[in-house]
Scaffold this motif. Structure first.
Motif, PDB file in Angstrom:
ATOM      1  N   SER A  54       1.614   0.423   5.529  1.00 27.71           N
ATOM      2  CA  SER A  54       2.670   1.526   4.876  1.00 27.71           C
ATOM      3  C   SER A  54       1.809   2.170   3.762  1.00 27.71           C
ATOM      4  O   SER A  54       1.688   1.618   2.792  1.00 27.71           O
ATOM      5  CB  SER A  54       4.040   0.676   4.312  1.00 27.71           C
ATOM      6  N   LYS A  55       1.562   3.291   4.099  1.00 26.77           N
ATOM      7  CA  LYS A  55       0.836   4.251   2.992  1.00 26.77           C
ATOM      8  C   LYS A  55       1.741   4.524   2.127  1.00 26.77           C
ATOM      9  O   LYS A  55       1.426   4.811   0.686  1.00 26.77           O
ATOM     10  CB  LYS A  55       0.215   5.312   3.803  1.00 26.77           C
ATOM     11  N   TYR A  56       3.184   4.400   2.318  1.00 22.57           N
ATOM     12  CA  TYR A  56       4.053   4.673   1.116  1.00 22.57           C
ATOM     13  C   TYR A  56       4.448   3.525   0.236  1.00 22.57           C
ATOM     14  O   TYR A  56       4.870   3.866  -1.000  1.00 22.57           O
ATOM     15  CB  TYR A  56       5.494   5.308   1.699  1.00 22.57           C
ATOM     16  N   LEU A  57       4.341   2.275   0.781  1.00 26.83           N
ATOM     17  CA  LEU A  57       4.819   1.057  -0.355  1.00 26.83           C
ATOM     18  C   LEU A  57       3.455   0.899  -1.148  1.00 26.83           C
ATOM     19  O   LEU A  57       3.645   0.371  -2.331  1.00 26.83           O
ATOM     20  CB  LEU A  57       5.117   0.083   0.551  1.00 26.83           C
ATOM     21  N   VAL A  58       2.181   1.135  -0.780  1.00 27.72           N
ATOM     22  CA  VAL A  58       1.380   0.841  -1.565  1.00 27.72           C
ATOM     23  C   VAL A  58       0.984   1.984  -2.461  1.00 27.72           C
ATOM     24  O   VAL A  58       0.941   2.879  -2.025  1.00 27.72           O
ATOM     25  CB  VAL A  58      -0.112   0.532  -0.498  1.00 27.72           C
ATOM     26  N   PRO A  59       0.857   1.424  -3.892  1.00 28.26           N
ATOM     27  CA  PRO A  59       0.654   2.408  -4.731  1.00 28.26           C
ATOM     28  C   PRO A  59      -0.475   3.236  -4.626  1.00 28.26           C
ATOM     29  O   PRO A  59      -1.429   2.619  -4.167  1.00 28.26           O
ATOM     30  CB  PRO A  59       0.822   1.682  -5.958  1.00 28.26           C
ATOM     31  N   ASN A  60      -0.631   4.516  -4.956  1.00 30.70           N
ATOM     32  CA  ASN A  60      -1.945   5.136  -5.060  1.00 30.70           C
ATOM     33  C   ASN A  60      -2.848   4.415  -5.960  1.00 30.70           C
ATOM     34  O   ASN A  60      -2.334   3.833  -7.141  1.00 30.70           O
ATOM     35  CB  ASN A  60      -1.671   6.595  -5.740  1.00 30.70           C
TER      36      ASN A  60
END
Length: 107
Positions: free
Chosen positions: A5-11
């Motif tokens: 999940s590229k959205y759940l893992v913070p930048n």
């Protein structure tokens, strides 16, 4: 269980552990055995602290370290949970020999 999940893992991060899951930004990161070991160490820490206390202690310690170091990256690197995970991510047998609440040694 590992989920992508590229959205759940913070930048700025590639992985995140939220018991009982490991979230990775990209599928190819599943092959990074040291990253997976790092996140598995966090899962064990979360299990030992009944999950919710892990996040409470994590945030509180980060604030204390932020005040101490006046630097967000340095505060993050000096959180006891992170110190334990970073120092032992290369030891793939670490979780087999780890003692209960070992993160205390890194405060």
């Amino acid at each position: 269980m590992i989920l992508i999940s590229k959205y759940l893992v913070p930048n700025g991060f590639v992985g995140l552990a939220i018991y009982p899951f490991i979230f990775l930004k990209k599928d190819e990161l599943k092959k990074d055995i040291f990253l997976i070991n790092h996140e598995q160490i966090h899962l064990k820490q979360q299990q030992e602290t009944l999950v919710i206390f892990f996040f409470v202690f994590y945030v509180l310690e980060w604030f204390v370290k932020l005040i101490k170091y006046q630097n967000t990256a340095l505060a993050y690197k000096n959180i006891s949970f992170e110190k334990e995970a970073y120092l032992n991510e290369g030891n793939l047998n670490y979780l087999n020999n780890r003692k209960f609440w070992s993160f205390i040694n890194y405060i």
